[in-house]
Design a protein around this motif. Structure first.
Motif, mmCIF file in Angstrom:
data_model
loop_
_atom_site.group_PDB
_atom_site.id
_atom_site.type_symbol
_atom_site.label_atom_id
_atom_site.label_comp_id
_atom_site.label_asym_id
_atom_site.label_seq_id
_atom_site.Cartn_x
_atom_site.Cartn_y
_atom_site.Cartn_z
ATOM 1 N N ILE A 153 -6.430 8.330 16.682
ATOM 2 C CA ILE A 153 -6.216 8.112 15.252
ATOM 3 C C ILE A 153 -6.573 9.379 14.480
ATOM 4 O O ILE A 153 -5.794 9.870 13.666
ATOM 5 C CB ILE A 153 -7.068 6.922 14.767
ATOM 6 N N PHE B 266 -7.803 -4.360 9.474
ATOM 7 C CA PHE B 266 -7.906 -2.924 9.748
ATOM 8 C C PHE B 266 -6.806 -2.457 10.685
ATOM 9 O O PHE B 266 -6.218 -1.398 10.484
ATOM 10 C CB PHE B 266 -9.273 -2.598 10.345
ATOM 11 N N GLU B 267 -6.542 -3.270 11.704
ATOM 12 C CA GLU B 267 -5.489 -2.883 12.644
ATOM 13 C C GLU B 267 -4.182 -2.647 11.914
ATOM 14 O O GLU B 267 -3.465 -1.686 12.174
ATOM 15 C CB GLU B 267 -5.296 -3.995 13.680
ATOM 16 N N ILE C 177 -0.709 3.508 8.438
ATOM 17 C CA ILE C 177 -1.075 4.903 8.211
ATOM 18 C C ILE C 177 -0.593 5.776 9.357
ATOM 19 O O ILE C 177 -0.050 6.858 9.148
ATOM 20 C CB ILE C 177 -2.584 5.009 7.971
ATOM 21 N N LEU D 265 -3.774 -1.953 8.777
ATOM 22 C CA LEU D 265 -3.869 -0.745 7.959
ATOM 23 C C LEU D 265 -3.635 0.505 8.817
ATOM 24 O O LEU D 265 -2.931 1.433 8.425
ATOM 25 C CB LEU D 265 -5.244 -0.688 7.294
ATOM 26 N N PHE D 266 -4.233 0.495 10.005
ATOM 27 C CA PHE D 266 -3.984 1.594 10.944
ATOM 28 C C PHE D 266 -2.503 1.802 11.165
ATOM 29 O O PHE D 266 -1.994 2.910 11.174
ATOM 30 C CB PHE D 266 -4.554 1.247 12.322
ATOM 31 N N THR E 26 0.823 -1.209 0.000
ATOM 32 C CA THR E 26 0.000 0.000 0.000
ATOM 33 C C THR E 26 0.856 1.257 0.000
ATOM 34 O O THR E 26 0.604 2.188 -0.744
ATOM 35 C CB THR E 26 -0.937 -0.013 1.215
ATOM 36 N N LEU F 123 -4.037 11.903 12.394
ATOM 37 C CA LEU F 123 -4.190 12.212 10.981
ATOM 38 C C LEU F 123 -4.220 13.716 10.764
ATOM 39 O O LEU F 123 -3.692 14.229 9.781
ATOM 40 C CB LEU F 123 -5.474 11.573 10.443
ATOM 41 N N LEU G 142 2.889 5.939 5.622
ATOM 42 C CA LEU G 142 2.846 5.170 4.389
ATOM 43 C C LEU G 142 4.182 5.298 3.678
ATOM 44 O O LEU G 142 4.781 6.358 3.662
ATOM 45 C CB LEU G 142 1.733 5.702 3.481
ATOM 46 N N LEU H 69 4.005 8.730 11.987
ATOM 47 C CA LEU H 69 5.078 8.836 12.961
ATOM 48 C C LEU H 69 6.437 8.899 12.286
ATOM 49 O O LEU H 69 7.342 9.592 12.753
ATOM 50 C CB LEU H 69 5.021 7.630 13.903
ATOM 51 N N PHE I 244 6.932 1.839 13.924
ATOM 52 C CA PHE I 244 6.320 2.880 14.765
ATOM 53 C C PHE I 244 4.821 2.621 14.920
ATOM 54 O O PHE I 244 4.268 2.682 16.012
ATOM 55 C CB PHE I 244 6.507 4.258 14.131
ATOM 56 N N GLU J 120 -0.411 14.980 11.847
ATOM 57 C CA GLU J 120 0.660 14.610 10.934
ATOM 58 C C GLU J 120 0.185 13.484 10.031
ATOM 59 O O GLU J 120 0.368 12.316 10.338
ATOM 60 C CB GLU J 120 1.892 14.167 11.725
ATOM 61 N N PRO J 121 -0.432 13.851 8.899
ATOM 62 C CA PRO J 121 -1.000 12.813 8.034
ATOM 63 C C PRO J 121 0.060 11.861 7.498
ATOM 64 O O PRO J 121 -0.264 10.794 7.028
ATOM 65 C CB PRO J 121 -1.630 13.595 6.891
#
Lengths: 263, 264, 316, 358, 437
Positions: free
Chosen positions: D329, D270-271, D277, D273-274, D70, D333, D281, D340, D289, D336-337
């Motif tokens: 979360i 989902f976790e 992000i 993916l979290f 991703t 976002l 990415l 970390l 992190f 800091e989109p």
């Protein structure tokens, strides 16, 4: 009408783009903002129309006044209501809407009857007859020139006092560029709209503008009446490309440069 | 006409190409030839089909009719990466760089076709992978020197000003060592000085590497000065072809495009 | 051979053999499909207006239903609880806009998508904190929704009145929405925002207002869905799983198309019921969970933008 | 002051292409690796190893895999849980079929089966993009959840319907099963994660990594410079699924010890993916992190009232856990989109010029 | 600035977690309760958790613990999630828990192999792995008072009685609808064997967890098959939805029997009056008419020390199941104390206590729960007690007992032993070394 006083803009908390820029646009005039890429022209315009926020930029110093009010606290929506609208660089049409629907979005801030808006639409079509021909086609499929007209027309629909026009000539054929600038002139003369024009094409910009500012590295390095600027030796050399002995052929440009530009 | 012009043999010829999108004709029966080592320009009003023409040449669009001959091979259809393999590179009207990558990586990406090390060696970053990485890095550094963009080597290109992005994009195309380079409005949005630089690069590429160049540009000064031959498109049709002087005087072109006889 | 018969012949034979049962299967599929469509509606609306892939739509369904039922459980009469719930949904829309979206203008899609997942987590915690995690009964009777059934063909075809009511309400909601999007100034502005946030901002469209409006409408749709679905089982956070069933509906119908949501919902709803009923037993049953996705995937391969999605304009 | 690269000149491309061109970075990474391999096993107790560090490392690995797909190749996937399940179940089958083979080898092998499956589910990516693709990968997720629950062969017809991990020894030390010490399991996980992380770093800085990023940033342009979109995307799917598969195998074999297919449900996708992000990415360190954040924060929130001695019932804590995690979360976002990893790099940037701003 | 915040955050997380070790050093018998008051199964988990902790807390309040030793009762929220279960387990492990009540099949399965290594007994009361009934293979795992297989056979027996004798089952059609998981699938082999023997026809309908609330097609299948009886192994939201769907297809609710986990008040209530007649199995009493429950109300609920929201919910089925679980834990502790003395017992001593538990009717009456459950006697070999069940019926507002105790079939025990042997072989479980007394 518009005055920008000594503003500083920082992106992402770290990148300093404008370093104390000041300029003024008097009522009913066309002012050109000239300069190389990255000089900060677009940033200046966005600072005025308050679109910076969306790009994580902020005005950290100085002030911008439009029509006597501080711009800083106004939302873009509020600014448009007050008559200051920006036409962004790169022809941001709403691709999936038809040409006419695109124009109608310009009336969002206006609280008028349908008939008044229909009238306004007709008026806009008189300035841009090409748009009328294509009014029901999807904007995404129109050509670059039509899109440029469309975004200016769309701005016009909001009955602005002032349009901030960013790079209208970019990527357009010479003939179209002339056409667009003619329209700008018309609007300025007949509708009384003021223009702040960010433009790379110094030549044409100075032909249509009353006044010009030259921006370099986030600072205004020169300003003056358009006619004066046109005669200025430095402007001639660096922006119009006509050195002492007239226009140089692009093939003959020497393999060295007189001045190192910042990167 | 070709007899007296000595630029070289035909590299690419476009044969009766027609292209339509759902009934809308973008190109109609286009013919022309591009010879080795020449600088060839395509001009015309917005929406005349210039970019579509480039898209056909490098395989992004598939024309309904006609054929393209390139280096003696003729074809109706191919995938864009096949065009790349055959040595066609291009730049884009709206810069199409890889915004999240650094200048260096963007240009290195242009070397993709020249790199062959398999996944195993790459995973270890050793042996052939490391070796070819170094060789190509050297090649890319030469391009960086040539384009004078050393200082932005590590900057993500998304953060560069437009003019520099255009230059990086040119660098990426050069990294492919193309035989045919398609440039789509390389000078759009540039001031005179930047245009002068860009012209110098184009001429140098043409001279040093012998690359054939196809140019789309609106700045008539640039087009007339640089190109050896050009064609003019209008509404998807070819309305003129010739050298700059012929075009300048062509009434059809003046009506459709130039407006007034062009002086800067 | 026998296996092939079981796949290609027997199911159709079964359909013809017992047409009333077949009708019943289609009806159940239709009703389920309507509810999928309603959830997909909410998605589409928010996606169109703000480009946000609102993962929280499923949880909004539960949250709305839970608020309604929770209020009632605490002694608020049903017809007062209903308007209060609507106000709560407005407050939710307002706070989402204020606290989340406003700060995330112009961020990439995936960031906004993640933000809605964050919102989902928050709402789960918040909802359970306020109303407790115990499942609750939907107050169908108190809301004067019909709960009897109508039967035809000697009790062979059984239609639940509440399902009929759900279909009628969904159709009305669809018509209102379509008119709203196509004809009104806000509707056009809403589509403009969907195309290009920044350009919309530049012409003076107030993103903030638009977003509150769409989230509020989605909230109302969520409430309708919640009542209808809650009536089928009970109201608890497990209900949010049904949001996953709206996703294949979305890909099938296209993220931006309201009619797509309806048609997609019906195709998925009826398709999965027929699939499960006539073919499911061949692999042991309970294939609905992924069957919908497979149906959608097959469609998608032929139309990458969904059945009704706007064509992707690709230019270089 | 201390973090300066001044004076460290590179005289060859080889040196310039080093993994960590800045000396202090190099030092830092060696310190971290040394600490994880030597100090942690000595000082950490079972709780830390089993409840925090092992899942942290396993999730980091899965996040790493997803980040390759991703973050680097730009293909959004929600099927990670499914691919992890494939890894776990194939590992289980391999271990029961080849009981004498080194279990670490089998864990690494099972990743290949997962990679193959990933390859198949990557095919739609040729035509489908963005969220449409994400929804398509959900098909994989749900299909595998169903398959491994349904077909008894996958769990060896166990009455429990679960796969159970037997004791397997490597060099006479039990590394899986109930008698394996947490230290042994930790070391297995750590070794695998370290090696795979290194491989990931190598891949992304080479040709394949650039091709991925090119596809992500502008697929059309990438195709026009000769990058084959399908091949490139499929490689990304395969490698990403490999990582997910190994993570899934480790998840069951070194962490849970026994698992029903439910542990690989959609929530795990989902976790992960979290994690990527929040972590960032397109960043290798971001995966770590992000995993740290998502693994640690809920544990902290759960334990905080206990530590502070606040009498509060567990349900309320759990509700707050959800609320706080959700809010964090969103806050992240907004804040800091880019995650970390970006904060970390800004920090480094500042250190570099410290004490002078800009 | 934000970097500082972030670093501080990380630092505080780590230091706090480090500190969290060894907080629990108080004197007493440490009984962790794995509960789930959140998540998709909270509806069943909340009353269960309330019952479990209320009874133990009542013992503390009323008697000052067990044998004069206070109980330290600590809940750990699992959300029915296996991963959180691991964290809970690792968290309570250093505090010397006497027994673990995982309250989730997934967590149980995962703890079974760990229990002999960590020497902590696991009590999965009427859930988990049925094979754990074989104490010779699973010395550390207990699942008394009964297993799913026992129950399934008893339900078939009940159906047989209703049909007027087991021989009348011949030619009958029985449908089995279950949650698609190890739990739901477990009784199928038994039903199949009995079907071959008794001559009834069996068909099965799995319901995936995600489809729990979307069961219309499953019940249409039921309609198509026209079974005489339906048996359900449901859980969580699946239960009320299934009961509702059954009423929608106008299935005869008298002939619909649920597992003991499908017998919550919240399962039947949403379907309204139409659910009247629905049956489920059970193995303990419900209602507040027991002295012990009155004590809970008096010492705990009325003093606001319970998490029960509404006093009327004390005495509901799943609340009572929680109470029963705690009774069994408390009685095992007493048994252990009987041998080792009234002190803080160890987990190994607790294991002995559980294995030698003998809960007679007299003892039940003594602790204030007369007639609450069938007597339980655990032995070294038999950890499940193979307890009988009874059938209860929903009368529209509450459960009513409609049958006597129904013993399971004898054939179940050999099946359990076979399953245990199978597990032992597959997982190379070592032979039992713990002596049997």
């Amino acid at each position: 009408m518009l005055s920008v006083n000594n503003i500083e803009v920082i992106y992402d908390h770290v990148i300093l783009v404008l370093k104390g820029t000041s300029l003024e646009v008097p009522d009913g005039s066309i002012v050109a903002l000239l300069g190389a890429n990255g000089a900060g022209k677009t940033t200046t315009l966005k600072a005025i129309s308050n679109l910076l926020h969306a790009e994580r930029g902020e005005v950290t110093k100085g002030s911008i006044e439009f029509d006597g009010t501080q711009v800083h606290d106004l939302s873009p929506n509020e600014l448009v209501k007050r008559g200051c609208i920006q036409v962004m660089e790169g022809r941001h049409v709403f691709e999936h809407l038809t040409v006419e629907e695109n124009l109608l979005t310009g009336t969002y801030t206006r609280k008028e009857s349908r008939s008044a808006i229909a009238e306004e639409l007709e008026k806009t079509y008189t300035y841009f007859p090409r748009l009328k021909e294509r009014k029901s086609s999807q904007a995404g499929y129109t050509s670059g020139g039509e899109q440029q007209m469309l975004v200016i027309g769309r701005a016009l629909m909001s009955k602005p006092k002032m349009i901030l026009l960013d790079e209208p000539s970019m990527g357009l054929a010479p003939q179209l560029v002339e056409e667009i600038f003619e329209i700008v002139k018309d609007l300025n003369q007949h509708e009384g709209v003021s223009f702040l024009l960010a433009e790379q094409n110094t030549n044409i910009a100075l032909r249509y503008a009353n006044y010009g500012y030259v921006l370099e590295n986030g600072r205004v390095v020169m300003d003056g009446k358009a006619s004066e600027l046109r005669e200025n030796e430095d402007v001639k050399e660096f922006y119009l490309g006509v050195g002492g002995e007239g226009r140089k052929n692009f093939r003959d440009v020497k393999n060295y440069r007189r001045r190192k530009r910042w990167l | 006409m070709s007899a007296e012009n000595n630029t070289g043999d035909v590299l690419l010829s476009v044969d009766h190409i027609s292209l339509a999108f759902g009934g809308v004709k973008a190109l109609t029966d286009i013919n022309f030839e591009i010879r080795k080592k020449e600088i060839f320009a395509i001009i015309g009003p917005n929406g005349a089909g210039k970019t579509s023409m480039l898209n056909v040449i490098n395989g992004f669009y598939h024309p309904q009719d006609g054929e393209i001959h390139f280096k003696g091979l003729h074809r109706k259809q191919m995938r864009p990466h096949e065009a790349a393999v055959q040595g066609i590179a291009r730049t884009f009207q709206n810069v199409a760089l890889f915004k999240g990558m650094s200048t260096l990586n963007n240009i290195m990406a242009g070397r993709n076709l020249k790199m062959k090390a398999n996944l195993f060696w790459q995973a270890l970053y050793y042996g052939p992978a490391r070796k070819e990485e170094m060789e190509n890095r050297k090649f890319v550094e030469d391009i960086i020197d040539f384009l004078e963009i050393q200082a932005i080597r590590r900057t993500p290109v998304g953060k560069l000003p437009y003019g520099l992005q255009k230059r990086v994009e040119l660098g990426r195309a050069l990294a492919m060592e193309p035989e045919l380079l398609l440039l789509d409005e390389p000078m759009a949005g540039m001031n005179i000085e930047e245009k002068q630089d860009m012209c110098r690069f184009i001429l140098d590429i043409n001279e040093q590497y012998g690359t054939t160049i196809v140019l789309i540009e609106h700045d008539m000064g640039v087009v007339m000065d640089l190109s050896e031959r050009l064609i003019v498109l209008d509404y998807g049709r070819k309305i003129a072809e010739g050298n700059p002087d012929e075009i300048r005087g062509n009434q059809a072109v003046i009506d459709a495009y130039l407006g007034v006889a062009h002086t800067n | 051979m026998e296996f092939l018969t079981a796949i290609f012949i027997q199911p159709f034979f079964d359909m013809v053999d017992d047409p009333v049962l077949f009708l019943q299967v289609i009806w159940e599929g239709f009703v389920t499909g309507i509810l999928y469509s309603l959830i997909a509606f909410g998605f589409v609306l928010i996606f169109k207006a703000s480009g946000v892939f609102n993962f929280a739509q499923g949880i909004m369904v539960v949250f709305a239903a839970l608020t309604l039922v929770g209020l009632h459980e605490n002694g608020v009469p049903a017809f007062i609880a209903l308007p209060i719930t609507i106000v709560v949904m407005y407050a939710l829309a307002f706070s989402v806009e204020r606290l989340v979206l406003r700060s995330l203008v112009n961020q990439p899609d995936i960031i906004l998508f993640m933000a809605t997942i964050g919102l989902t987590f928050f709402l789960i915690g918040f909802g359970e904190f306020i109303f407790g995690g115990e499942p609750k009964m939907m107050i169908t009777e108190e809301l004067l929704l019909p709960y009897d059934s109508i039967t035809f063909f000697d009790d062979m075809l059984i239609l639940q009145e509440i399902d009929i009511a759900a279909s009628v309400i969904a159709v009305i909601a669809l018509i209102i929405l379509a008119l709203f999007l196509g004809k009104t100034k806000i509707g056009i502005a809403l589509r403009a925002v969907a195309d290009d946030h920044q350009a919309a901002l530049s012409v003076g469209v107030s993103l903030n207002t638009i977003w509150v409006v769409v989230w509020f409408i989605s909230g109302i749709i969520a409430l309708i869905t919640g009542i209808m679905w809650g009536a089928k089982s009970d109201v608890s956070f497990a209900l949010s799983i049904i949001a996953f069933k709206a996703l294949p509906v979305l890909i099938l119908g296209g993220f931006t198309s309201v009619p797509g949501a309806i048609v997609g919902g019906l195709i998925i709803g009826i398709g999965e019921k027929i699939g499960e009923f006539y073919w499911g037993h061949l692999v042991g049953g309970s294939i609905e969970g992924w069957l919908a996705y497979m149906i959608a995937l097959v469609f998608l391969f032929f139309r990458p933008q969904g059945l009704f999605g706007e064509k992707i304009i690709e230019r270089v | 002051m201390f973090y300066r690269e001044a004076g460290q000149f590179k005289s060859s491309y080889v040196a310039d292409q080093e993994l960590f061109p800045v000396k202090q970075d190099r030092l830092g990474i060696f310190l971290i690796i040394g600490f994880s391999f030597i100090v942690i096993p000595l000082i950490a107790n079972d709780y830390w190893l089993q409840a925090i560090l092992i899942p942290f490392l396993i999730f980091s690995l899965a996040a790493l895999g997803l980040n390759l797909l991703t973050g680097y190749a730009g293909q959004l996937s929600l099927g990670t849980g499914g691919f992890m399940a494939v890894g776990a179940y194939s590992c289980y089958k391999l271990v029961t079929v080849f009981p004498e083979t080194n279990v670490i080898l089998l864990i690494l092998l099972s990743g290949f089966i997962s990679a193959g499956v990933g390859l198949i589910f990557g095919i739609p990516s040729l035509r489908i993009k963005g969220f449409y693709l994400a929804v398509a990968t959900l098909a994989a997720q749900f299909f595998f959840e169903w398959l491994f629950g349904r077909v008894k062969w996958f769990y060896n017809y166990n009455d429990s319907g679960a796969i159970e991990v037997q004791v397997r020894k490597v060099f006479d030390i039990a590394v899986t099963g109930p008698v394996a010490t947490t230290q042994a399991r930790y070391m297995v996980v750590l070794c695998i994660v370290t090696v795979l992380a290194l491989i990931a770093v190598n891949i992304v800085r080479g040709r394949i990594g650039r091709a991925w990023m090119a596809i992500r940033d502008m697929d059309i342009a990438a195709e026009l410079i000769g990058i084959r979109p399908l091949t490139t995307k499929l490689i990304a799917f395969a490698i990403s699924s490999y990582y997910a598969g190994v993570a899934g195998a480790l998840y069951v074999f070194t962490y849970l010890g026994s698992a029903e297919v439910e542990v690989f449900d959609i929530n795990i996708s989902f976790e992960i993916l979290f994690m990527i992000i929040i972590g960032g990415l397109g960043s290798i360190s971001g995966a770590f992190f992000g995993a740290a954040f998502i693994v640690l924060i809920p544990i902290l929130i759960t334990n905080l009232p206990l530590i502070l001695g606040i009498p509060i019932n567990t349900a309320t804590v759990e509700h707050f856990n959800f609320m706080i995690l959700g809010a964090l979360i969103v806050l992240f976002l907004i804040f800091e989109p880019h995650g970390l990893a970006k904060i970390w790099s800004i920090l480094r940037e500042k250190l570099r010029v410290w004490p002078f701003p800009y | 600035m934000k970097n500082k915040i972030f670093l501080t955050l990380i630092a505080s997380v780590i230091s706090c977690l480090w500190l969290s070790q060894g907080v629990m050093a108080a004197k007493g018998i440490y009984i962790p309760l794995f509960t789930y008051r959140t998540g998709p199964f909270a509806g069943s988990g909340i009353p269960n958790a309330n019952g479990m902790s209320d009874y133990l807390n009542m013992l503390n309040e009323r008697d000052g613990g067990i044998g004069g030793v206070p109980l330290i009762v600590e809940e750990c929220e699992t959300g029915y999630n296996t991963k959180k279960g691991v964290e809970c387990y690792e968290k309570v492990k250093p505090n010397n828990p006497v027994v673990i009540n995982p309250y989730s099949t997934g967590i149980t399965l995962q703890l079974i192999p760990k229990s002999p290594v960590d020497k902590i007994p696991v009590h999965s009361m009427a859930y988990g792995l049925s094979a754990a009934a074989d104490g010779s293979v699973f010395p550390w795992v207990f699942n008394y008072p009964s297993t799913y297989w026992n129950q399934a056979s008893a339900i078939i027996k009940y159906i047989g009685y209703q049909e007027g004798g087991m021989s009348n089952l011949k030619g009958k059609k029985i449908g089995f609808i279950f949650l698609e998981s190890g739990y739901g699938r477990e009784p199928i082999p038994l039903f199949e064997e009995l079907s071959a023997e008794l001559g009834y026809e069996l068909f099965t309908i799995p319901v995936a967890f995600k489809e729990s609330q979307n069961q219309s097609s499953h019940w249409l299948k039921v309609r198509k098959e026209k079974p005489d009886w339906m048996i359900m192994w449901g859980w969580g939201v699946m239960n009320p939805t299934a009961i509702k769907e059954a009423t929608r297809i106008k299935f005869n609710m008298e002939k619909f029997v649920g597992v003991w986990w499908s017998g919550g008040e919240d399962d039947a209530r949403p379907a309204g009056k139409a659910a009247k007649g629905y049956k489920s199995s059970n193995f303990h009493g419900i209602g507040t008419n027991y002295p012990a429950i009155q004590d809970i109300l008096k010492y705990i609920v009325d003093k606001g020390k319970s998490q029960v929201k509404d006093r009327s919910r004390v005495g509901e089925n799943f609340y009572m199941r929680g109470v029963f679980n705690s009774v069994l834990v408390a009685e095992a502790i007493r048994t252990a104390q009987g041998k080792y003395g009234n002190r803080v017992i160890t987990s190994a001593e607790m294991r002995w206590g559980m294995e030698n538990l003998n809960l007679t009717s007299a003892r039940l009456a003594e602790i204030g729960l007369p007639g609450f459950a069938n007597p339980i006697k655990v032995t070294c070999d038999d950890h499940a007690n193979n307890g009988p069940i009874y059938i209860q019926q929903w009368n529209g507002t509450s459960w009513e007992r409609v049958s006597g105790w129904i013993n399971s079939m004898d054939r179940v025990r050999p099946m359990l032993e076979k399953a245990a042997a199978d597990y032992k072989a597959k997982n190379s479980v070592p032979d039992r070394t713990i002596p049997c007394s």
